[in-house]
Design an enzyme around this catalytic site. Structure first.
Site, PDB file in Angstrom:
ATOM      1  N   GLY A  91       0.826  -1.203   0.000  1.00  0.00           N
ATOM      2  CA  GLY A  91       0.000   0.000   0.000  1.00  0.00           C
ATOM      3  C   GLY A  91       0.857   1.249   0.000  1.00  0.00           C
ATOM      4  O   GLY A  91       2.054   1.200  -0.275  1.00  0.00           O
ATOM      5  N   ASN A  92       0.240   2.377   0.289  1.00  0.00           N
ATOM      6  CA  ASN A  92       0.964   3.642   0.366  1.00  0.00           C
ATOM      7  C   ASN A  92       0.380   4.488   1.493  1.00  0.00           C
ATOM      8  O   ASN A  92      -0.545   4.065   2.188  1.00  0.00           O
ATOM      9  CB  ASN A  92       0.915   4.375  -0.986  1.00  0.00           C
ATOM     10  CG  ASN A  92      -0.506   4.590  -1.471  1.00  0.00           C
ATOM     11  OD1 ASN A  92      -1.317   5.226  -0.823  1.00  0.00           O
ATOM     12  ND2 ASN A  92      -0.810   4.032  -2.646  1.00  0.00           N
ATOM     13  N   ARG A  93       0.901   5.683   1.665  1.00  0.00           N
ATOM     14  CA  ARG A  93       0.552   6.511   2.813  1.00  0.00           C
ATOM     15  C   ARG A  93      -0.657   7.425   2.576  1.00  0.00           C
ATOM     16  O   ARG A  93      -0.984   8.241   3.428  1.00  0.00           O
ATOM     17  CB  ARG A  93       1.746   7.377   3.221  1.00  0.00           C
ATOM     18  CG  ARG A  93       2.987   6.591   3.587  1.00  0.00           C
ATOM     19  CD  ARG A  93       4.137   7.529   3.944  1.00  0.00           C
ATOM     20  NE  ARG A  93       5.381   6.819   4.153  1.00  0.00           N
ATOM     21  CZ  ARG A  93       5.745   6.262   5.310  1.00  0.00           C
ATOM     22  NH1 ARG A  93       4.936   6.348   6.347  1.00  0.00           N
ATOM     23  NH2 ARG A  93       6.898   5.629   5.421  1.00  0.00           N
ATOM     24  N   ALA A  94      -1.312   7.316   1.445  1.00  0.00           N
ATOM     25  CA  ALA A  94      -2.425   8.228   1.134  1.00  0.00           C
ATOM     26  C   ALA A  94      -3.536   8.101   2.174  1.00  0.00           C
ATOM     27  O   ALA A  94      -3.979   7.001   2.502  1.00  0.00           O
ATOM     28  CB  ALA A  94      -2.972   7.928  -0.253  1.00  0.00           C
ATOM     29  N   ALA A 143      -4.540   7.353  -4.906  1.00  0.00           N
ATOM     30  CA  ALA A 143      -3.157   6.911  -5.081  1.00  0.00           C
ATOM     31  C   ALA A 143      -3.178   5.413  -5.366  1.00  0.00           C
ATOM     32  O   ALA A 143      -2.995   4.581  -4.471  1.00  0.00           O
ATOM     33  CB  ALA A 143      -2.344   7.212  -3.827  1.00  0.00           C
TER      34      ALA A 143
END
Length: 402
Positions: free
Chosen positions: A211-214, A278
Protein backbone atom coordinates in the site's frame (compact mmCIF):
# COMPACT_ATOMS: atom_id res chain seq x y z
CA UNK A 1 -17.95 27.25 -3.68
CA UNK A 2 -18.96 28.28 -0.14
CA UNK A 3 -22.58 27.46 -0.78
CA UNK A 4 -23.81 28.58 2.66
CA UNK A 5 -22.19 32.02 2.67
CA UNK A 6 -24.82 34.76 3.22
CA UNK A 7 -27.66 32.23 2.97
CA UNK A 8 -30.70 32.74 5.20
CA UNK A 9 -31.04 29.49 7.15
CA UNK A 10 -33.84 28.85 9.62
CA UNK A 11 -32.85 26.36 12.31
CA UNK A 12 -35.94 24.97 14.02
CA UNK A 13 -35.17 23.40 17.41
CA UNK A 14 -37.76 21.12 19.04
CA UNK A 15 -38.03 19.73 22.57
CA UNK A 16 -35.46 16.92 22.72
CA UNK A 17 -32.32 16.29 24.73
CA UNK A 18 -30.59 16.38 21.34
CA UNK A 19 -31.22 20.14 21.30
CA UNK A 20 -27.74 20.61 22.76
CA UNK A 21 -26.30 19.21 19.51
CA UNK A 22 -28.26 21.81 17.55
CA UNK A 23 -26.10 24.44 19.23
CA UNK A 24 -23.03 22.93 17.55
CA UNK A 25 -24.86 22.96 14.20
CA UNK A 26 -25.84 26.62 14.66
CA UNK A 27 -22.25 27.53 15.42
CA UNK A 28 -20.83 25.67 12.42
CA UNK A 29 -23.33 27.15 9.98
CA UNK A 30 -22.68 30.64 11.33
CA UNK A 31 -18.91 30.23 11.08
CA UNK A 32 -19.44 29.14 7.48
CA UNK A 33 -20.99 32.51 6.73
CA UNK A 34 -24.70 31.66 6.93
CA UNK A 35 -27.24 33.98 8.54
CA UNK A 36 -28.85 31.60 11.03
CA UNK A 37 -32.19 32.44 12.62
CA UNK A 38 -33.03 29.98 15.37
CA UNK A 39 -36.67 29.23 16.16
CA UNK A 40 -37.17 27.37 19.42
CA UNK A 41 -40.37 25.65 20.48
CA UNK A 42 -41.54 26.11 24.05
CA UNK A 43 -40.42 22.57 24.85
CA UNK A 44 -36.95 23.14 23.33
CA UNK A 45 -36.31 25.97 25.77
CA UNK A 46 -36.62 23.48 28.62
CA UNK A 47 -33.48 21.73 27.36
CA UNK A 48 -31.26 24.58 26.08
CA UNK A 49 -31.57 28.26 26.86
CA UNK A 50 -32.13 30.81 24.10
CA UNK A 51 -29.00 32.84 25.10
CA UNK A 52 -26.83 29.89 24.00
CA UNK A 53 -28.07 30.09 20.41
CA UNK A 54 -28.00 33.88 20.42
CA UNK A 55 -24.35 33.87 21.47
CA UNK A 56 -23.43 31.32 18.79
CA UNK A 57 -25.29 32.98 15.90
CA UNK A 58 -25.09 36.64 16.88
CA UNK A 59 -28.80 36.93 16.10
CA UNK A 60 -31.88 37.03 18.34
CA UNK A 61 -33.59 33.73 19.03
CA UNK A 62 -37.22 33.59 17.91
CA UNK A 63 -40.02 31.81 19.73
CA UNK A 64 -43.10 33.99 20.08
CA UNK A 65 -45.11 34.47 16.89
CA UNK A 66 -46.58 37.67 18.32
CA UNK A 67 -43.27 39.30 19.24
CA UNK A 68 -41.34 39.34 15.99
CA UNK A 69 -39.06 42.18 14.85
CA UNK A 70 -40.89 42.51 11.52
CA UNK A 71 -43.50 45.23 11.28
CA UNK A 72 -47.05 44.63 10.11
CA UNK A 73 -49.37 41.67 10.09
CA UNK A 74 -47.15 39.52 7.84
CA UNK A 75 -44.36 39.18 10.38
CA UNK A 76 -45.32 35.59 11.19
CA UNK A 77 -44.71 34.46 7.59
CA UNK A 78 -41.76 36.73 6.76
CA UNK A 79 -39.21 34.24 8.05
CA UNK A 80 -40.43 31.49 5.75
CA UNK A 81 -40.61 33.80 2.76
CA UNK A 82 -37.01 34.98 2.98
CA UNK A 83 -35.44 31.65 3.94
CA UNK A 84 -33.05 29.86 1.60
CA UNK A 85 -33.27 26.69 3.69
CA UNK A 86 -35.18 25.44 6.74
CA UNK A 87 -33.47 22.87 8.96
CA UNK A 88 -35.45 21.03 11.65
CA UNK A 89 -32.92 19.65 14.14
CA UNK A 90 -33.85 18.00 16.34
CA UNK A 91 -37.28 17.17 14.92
CA UNK A 92 -39.38 15.36 17.52
CA UNK A 93 -42.26 13.01 16.78
CA UNK A 94 -44.65 15.77 17.85
CA UNK A 95 -43.13 18.38 15.54
CA UNK A 96 -43.06 15.95 12.61
CA UNK A 97 -46.72 15.06 13.21
CA UNK A 98 -47.82 18.70 13.39
CA UNK A 99 -45.97 19.63 10.20
CA UNK A 100 -47.36 16.57 8.39
CA UNK A 101 -50.86 17.64 9.47
CA UNK A 102 -50.29 21.14 8.08
CA UNK A 103 -50.72 22.87 11.44
CA UNK A 104 -49.51 26.42 11.98
CA UNK A 105 -50.12 26.97 15.66
CA UNK A 106 -46.66 28.24 16.59
CA UNK A 107 -43.81 30.10 14.91
CA UNK A 108 -41.96 26.98 13.77
CA UNK A 109 -44.87 25.24 12.07
CA UNK A 110 -46.04 28.53 10.58
CA UNK A 111 -42.60 29.16 9.09
CA UNK A 112 -42.46 25.69 7.53
CA UNK A 113 -45.95 26.11 6.07
CA UNK A 114 -45.10 29.56 4.68
CA UNK A 115 -41.79 28.73 3.02
CA UNK A 116 -41.00 27.64 -0.52
CA UNK A 117 -37.38 26.92 0.45
CA UNK A 118 -36.03 23.37 0.80
CA UNK A 119 -36.75 21.78 4.18
CA UNK A 120 -34.33 19.37 5.87
CA UNK A 121 -35.60 17.28 8.78
CA UNK A 122 -33.35 15.49 11.30
CA UNK A 123 -35.53 13.26 13.53
CA UNK A 124 -34.63 12.59 17.16
CA UNK A 125 -36.82 10.51 19.47
CA UNK A 126 -37.24 7.31 21.45
CA UNK A 127 -36.79 4.19 19.25
CA UNK A 128 -40.35 3.01 19.89
CA UNK A 129 -41.71 6.43 18.96
CA UNK A 130 -39.66 6.43 15.76
CA UNK A 131 -40.79 2.91 14.82
CA UNK A 132 -44.45 3.67 15.57
CA UNK A 133 -46.58 3.36 12.39
CA UNK A 134 -47.99 6.85 12.99
CA UNK A 135 -44.52 8.41 12.99
CA UNK A 136 -43.46 6.41 9.95
CA UNK A 137 -46.61 7.49 8.10
CA UNK A 138 -45.91 11.14 8.99
CA UNK A 139 -42.32 10.85 7.75
CA UNK A 140 -43.54 9.24 4.52
CA UNK A 141 -45.97 12.14 4.08
CA UNK A 142 -43.20 14.71 4.50
CA UNK A 143 -41.00 12.91 1.99
CA UNK A 144 -43.85 12.77 -0.53
CA UNK A 145 -44.14 16.55 -0.18
CA UNK A 146 -40.45 17.04 -0.94
CA UNK A 147 -39.04 17.37 2.58
CA UNK A 148 -35.57 15.80 2.92
CA UNK A 149 -35.84 13.55 5.97
CA UNK A 150 -32.60 12.05 7.25
CA UNK A 151 -32.36 8.63 8.83
CA UNK A 152 -31.68 8.85 12.57
CA UNK A 153 -28.64 7.21 14.08
CA UNK A 154 -28.48 3.95 15.98
CA UNK A 155 -27.02 3.93 19.47
CA UNK A 156 -27.58 4.59 23.15
CA UNK A 157 -30.37 7.02 23.90
CA UNK A 158 -30.63 9.48 26.80
CA UNK A 159 -32.55 6.82 28.70
CA UNK A 160 -30.84 3.43 29.23
CA UNK A 161 -31.89 2.10 25.86
CA UNK A 162 -30.18 1.33 22.57
CA UNK A 163 -31.97 1.74 19.27
CA UNK A 164 -32.72 3.78 16.17
CA UNK A 165 -33.67 7.35 17.00
CA UNK A 166 -30.56 9.43 17.71
CA UNK A 167 -30.35 12.74 15.90
CA UNK A 168 -27.76 12.60 13.10
CA UNK A 169 -24.49 14.26 14.00
CA UNK A 170 -24.27 18.01 13.25
CA UNK A 171 -21.61 17.46 10.56
CA UNK A 172 -23.94 15.05 8.74
CA UNK A 173 -26.84 17.49 8.92
CA UNK A 174 -24.65 20.33 7.64
CA UNK A 175 -23.43 18.18 4.76
CA UNK A 176 -26.99 17.51 3.64
CA UNK A 177 -27.84 21.20 4.10
CA UNK A 178 -24.98 22.15 1.82
CA UNK A 179 -26.13 19.58 -0.74
CA UNK A 180 -29.66 21.02 -0.80
CA UNK A 181 -28.39 24.58 -1.22
CA UNK A 182 -25.96 23.48 -3.92
CA UNK A 183 -28.68 21.72 -5.90
CA UNK A 184 -30.79 24.88 -5.70
CA UNK A 185 -28.16 27.31 -6.98
CA UNK A 186 -24.68 25.79 -7.19
CA UNK A 187 -22.42 26.11 -10.25
CA UNK A 188 -22.44 22.31 -10.80
CA UNK A 189 -26.15 21.69 -10.27
CA UNK A 190 -27.48 19.04 -12.60
CA UNK A 191 -23.98 17.67 -13.30
CA UNK A 192 -22.55 14.28 -12.34
CA UNK A 193 -19.07 14.18 -10.83
CA UNK A 194 -16.95 11.14 -9.98
CA UNK A 195 -14.08 11.46 -7.50
CA UNK A 196 -11.62 8.74 -6.50
CA UNK A 197 -9.78 8.94 -3.18
CA UNK A 198 -7.38 7.12 -0.91
CA UNK A 199 -4.82 4.47 -1.69
CA UNK A 200 -5.28 0.85 -2.66
CA UNK A 201 -4.29 -2.29 -0.78
CA UNK A 202 -2.81 -5.05 -2.93
CA UNK A 203 -2.97 -8.31 -0.92
CA UNK A 204 0.09 -10.47 -0.38
CA UNK A 205 -1.77 -12.91 1.85
CA UNK A 206 -4.93 -12.66 4.00
CA UNK A 207 -3.26 -10.25 6.47
CA UNK A 208 -0.53 -8.39 4.52
CA UNK A 209 -0.69 -6.00 1.61
CA UNK A 210 1.27 -3.52 -0.50
CA UNK A 211 0.00 0.00 0.00
CA UNK A 212 0.96 3.64 0.37
CA UNK A 213 0.55 6.51 2.81
CA UNK A 214 -2.43 8.23 1.13
CA UNK A 215 -5.06 9.26 3.70
CA UNK A 216 -7.86 10.08 1.27
CA UNK A 217 -8.45 13.50 2.79
CA UNK A 218 -7.86 15.45 -0.42
CA UNK A 219 -10.23 13.26 -2.41
CA UNK A 220 -12.88 13.40 0.29
CA UNK A 221 -12.56 17.21 0.33
CA UNK A 222 -12.97 17.31 -3.46
CA UNK A 223 -16.12 15.18 -3.23
CA UNK A 224 -17.52 17.52 -0.60
CA UNK A 225 -16.71 20.59 -2.68
CA UNK A 226 -18.41 19.09 -5.75
CA UNK A 227 -21.45 18.26 -3.61
CA UNK A 228 -21.55 21.87 -2.38
CA UNK A 229 -21.48 22.95 -6.00
CA UNK A 230 -24.73 21.09 -6.58
CA UNK A 231 -23.38 18.04 -8.39
CA UNK A 232 -24.52 14.48 -7.93
CA UNK A 233 -21.28 12.99 -6.62
CA UNK A 234 -20.00 9.43 -6.64
CA UNK A 235 -16.97 8.90 -4.42
CA UNK A 236 -14.93 5.78 -5.16
CA UNK A 237 -12.76 5.36 -2.07
CA UNK A 238 -9.99 2.98 -1.20
CA UNK A 239 -9.24 2.08 2.42
CA UNK A 240 -9.33 5.29 4.47
CA UNK A 241 -9.94 6.00 8.15
CA UNK A 242 -11.84 9.25 7.47
CA UNK A 243 -15.62 9.61 7.63
CA UNK A 244 -16.88 10.19 4.07
CA UNK A 245 -18.60 13.47 3.24
CA UNK A 246 -22.38 13.27 3.72
CA UNK A 247 -24.81 13.37 0.79
CA UNK A 248 -22.51 11.67 -1.71
CA UNK A 249 -22.80 8.18 -3.20
CA UNK A 250 -19.96 6.17 -1.66
CA UNK A 251 -18.41 3.12 -3.32
CA UNK A 252 -15.83 1.33 -1.18
CA UNK A 253 -13.03 -0.63 -2.87
CA UNK A 254 -9.74 -2.18 -1.76
CA UNK A 255 -7.60 -3.06 -4.76
CA UNK A 256 -6.58 -1.28 -7.96
CA UNK A 257 -8.62 -3.70 -10.06
CA UNK A 258 -11.70 -3.05 -7.93
CA UNK A 259 -11.14 0.70 -8.24
CA UNK A 260 -10.82 0.45 -12.01
CA UNK A 261 -14.12 -1.42 -12.28
CA UNK A 262 -15.91 0.96 -9.90
CA UNK A 263 -14.61 4.09 -11.64
CA UNK A 264 -15.49 2.79 -15.11
CA UNK A 265 -19.02 1.99 -13.93
CA UNK A 266 -19.43 5.36 -12.21
CA UNK A 267 -18.30 7.52 -15.16
CA UNK A 268 -21.08 6.25 -17.41
CA UNK A 269 -23.12 9.41 -17.97
CA UNK A 270 -20.79 11.54 -15.81
CA UNK A 271 -19.53 14.99 -16.75
CA UNK A 272 -16.34 15.23 -14.67
CA UNK A 273 -13.85 12.72 -13.26
CA UNK A 274 -11.29 13.77 -10.66
CA UNK A 275 -8.86 10.91 -10.14
CA UNK A 276 -7.20 11.71 -6.82
CA UNK A 277 -6.71 8.13 -5.61
CA UNK A 278 -3.16 6.91 -5.08
CA UNK A 279 -3.56 3.67 -7.01
CA UNK A 280 -0.76 1.17 -6.54
CA UNK A 281 1.31 0.78 -9.72
CA UNK A 282 2.00 -2.89 -9.01
CA UNK A 283 0.35 -5.82 -7.24
CA UNK A 284 1.64 -9.23 -6.18
CA UNK A 285 1.47 -11.71 -9.05
CA UNK A 286 -0.01 -14.27 -6.68
CA UNK A 287 -1.90 -14.00 -3.41
CA UNK A 288 -1.26 -16.63 -0.80
CA UNK A 289 -4.44 -18.22 0.54
CA UNK A 290 -2.93 -18.54 4.01
CA UNK A 291 -0.72 -16.28 6.08
CA UNK A 292 2.90 -16.62 4.94
CA UNK A 293 5.20 -17.80 7.72
CA UNK A 294 8.69 -16.37 7.92
CA UNK A 295 10.30 -19.70 8.81
CA UNK A 296 14.10 -19.67 8.93
CA UNK A 297 14.65 -17.71 5.71
CA UNK A 298 16.38 -14.31 5.87
CA UNK A 299 14.63 -12.96 2.79
CA UNK A 300 11.49 -13.44 0.72
CA UNK A 301 11.09 -12.80 -2.98
CA UNK A 302 7.85 -11.20 -4.11
CA UNK A 303 7.02 -11.04 -7.82
CA UNK A 304 4.96 -8.03 -8.84
CA UNK A 305 2.88 -7.30 -11.94
CA UNK A 306 1.72 -3.94 -13.23
CA UNK A 307 -1.74 -2.68 -12.41
CA UNK A 308 -3.85 -1.16 -15.21
CA UNK A 309 -3.69 2.60 -15.74
CA UNK A 310 -7.25 3.67 -14.98
CA UNK A 311 -7.05 7.14 -16.52
CA UNK A 312 -5.23 5.99 -19.65
CA UNK A 313 -8.08 3.56 -20.22
CA UNK A 314 -10.47 6.51 -20.47
CA UNK A 315 -8.41 8.52 -22.96
CA UNK A 316 -11.04 8.08 -25.68
CA UNK A 317 -13.81 9.64 -23.54
CA UNK A 318 -13.90 13.14 -25.05
CA UNK A 319 -17.28 13.89 -23.48
CA UNK A 320 -15.79 13.53 -19.98
CA UNK A 321 -13.64 16.22 -18.37
CA UNK A 322 -10.76 14.21 -16.89
CA UNK A 323 -8.55 15.56 -14.11
CA UNK A 324 -5.66 13.61 -12.61
CA UNK A 325 -3.20 14.09 -9.75
CA UNK A 326 0.56 13.70 -9.74
CA UNK A 327 2.28 13.35 -6.37
CA UNK A 328 6.02 13.53 -7.04
CA UNK A 329 9.21 13.74 -5.01
CA UNK A 330 11.23 15.58 -7.70
CA UNK A 331 10.96 17.18 -11.17
CA UNK A 332 7.32 18.04 -10.45
CA UNK A 333 6.49 19.99 -13.60
CA UNK A 334 8.22 17.59 -15.99
CA UNK A 335 6.51 14.49 -14.63
CA UNK A 336 3.13 16.23 -14.42
CA UNK A 337 3.24 17.44 -18.04
CA UNK A 338 4.30 13.99 -19.20
CA UNK A 339 1.33 12.40 -17.43
CA UNK A 340 -1.03 15.07 -18.78
CA UNK A 341 -0.18 14.09 -22.36
CA UNK A 342 0.34 10.37 -21.87
CA UNK A 343 -2.97 9.79 -20.07
CA UNK A 344 -5.04 12.05 -22.35
CA UNK A 345 -6.10 14.34 -19.48
CA UNK A 346 -7.72 17.75 -19.60
CA UNK A 347 -5.88 18.85 -16.45
CA UNK A 348 -3.39 17.44 -13.98
CA UNK A 349 -2.83 18.69 -10.45
CA UNK A 350 0.71 18.29 -9.19
CA UNK A 351 1.90 18.33 -5.61
CA UNK A 352 5.08 17.49 -3.74
CA UNK A 353 4.37 14.09 -2.19
CA UNK A 354 6.36 14.32 1.05
CA UNK A 355 4.94 17.74 1.91
CA UNK A 356 1.31 16.76 1.29
CA UNK A 357 0.63 13.09 2.05
CA UNK A 358 -0.59 12.81 5.63
CA UNK A 359 -0.69 16.60 6.09
CA UNK A 360 -3.76 18.77 6.66
CA UNK A 361 -2.72 21.34 4.06
CA UNK A 362 -1.36 21.20 0.55
CA UNK A 363 0.26 23.30 -2.18
CA UNK A 364 -0.61 22.37 -5.75
CA UNK A 365 0.01 23.50 -9.31
CA UNK A 366 -2.64 23.02 -11.99
CA UNK A 367 -1.39 22.16 -15.50
CA UNK A 368 -3.51 22.14 -18.65
CA UNK A 369 -3.23 23.12 -22.29
CA UNK A 370 -3.38 26.80 -21.36
CA UNK A 371 -0.46 26.69 -18.96
CA UNK A 372 0.11 26.41 -15.21
CA UNK A 373 -1.68 27.89 -12.21
CA UNK A 374 -0.13 27.66 -8.77
CA UNK A 375 -2.32 27.66 -5.68
CA UNK A 376 -0.84 28.71 -2.33
CA UNK A 377 -0.46 26.26 0.54
CA UNK A 378 -3.78 26.02 2.32
CA UNK A 379 -6.01 23.50 4.14
CA UNK A 380 -7.08 20.70 1.83
CA UNK A 381 -10.77 21.66 2.14
CA UNK A 382 -9.98 25.16 0.86
CA UNK A 383 -7.70 23.78 -1.84
CA UNK A 384 -10.50 21.48 -3.00
CA UNK A 385 -12.88 24.42 -3.43
CA UNK A 386 -10.24 26.40 -5.33
CA UNK A 387 -9.53 23.44 -7.61
CA UNK A 388 -13.23 22.99 -8.44
CA UNK A 389 -13.57 26.71 -9.16
CA UNK A 390 -10.59 26.54 -11.53
CA UNK A 391 -12.03 23.52 -13.33
CA UNK A 392 -15.41 25.22 -13.77
CA UNK A 393 -13.76 28.38 -15.12
CA UNK A 394 -11.70 26.32 -17.57
CA UNK A 395 -14.68 24.41 -19.05
CA UNK A 396 -17.78 26.58 -18.47
CA UNK A 397 -19.72 25.15 -21.41
CA UNK A 398 -19.07 21.51 -20.53
CA UNK A 399 -19.83 21.96 -16.81
CA UNK A 400 -22.49 24.69 -16.85
CA UNK A 401 -25.57 24.10 -14.64
CA UNK A 402 -28.41 22.20 -16.26
Amino acid sequence: MNVIANKQIILGVSGSIAAYKAAELARSLSLGGALVDVIMTEAAQRFVGAPTFQALTGRPVLADMWALPEDGVVGHVALGRRADLVVLAPATANTIARIAAGLSDDLLTTTVLATSAPVLCAPAMNPQMYANPATQANIATLRQRGVAVLEPGFGRMAEPQVGLGRMPEPAVIEGHARALLGRAGGPLRGRRVVVSAGGTHEPIDPVRFIGNRASGRMGFALAGAARDGGAQVTLVAGPAALPPPPAVDLVRVETALQMRDAVYAAVEGADLLIMNAAVADFRPAERAERKIKKGDDDEMLLRLVRNPDILAGLAARRDLVKVGFAAETHDLAAYALSKLERKGLDMIIANEAVASIGHDDIEVTLFDAQGAQRLPRQPKEQAAAAILEAIIRRWPARLAPT
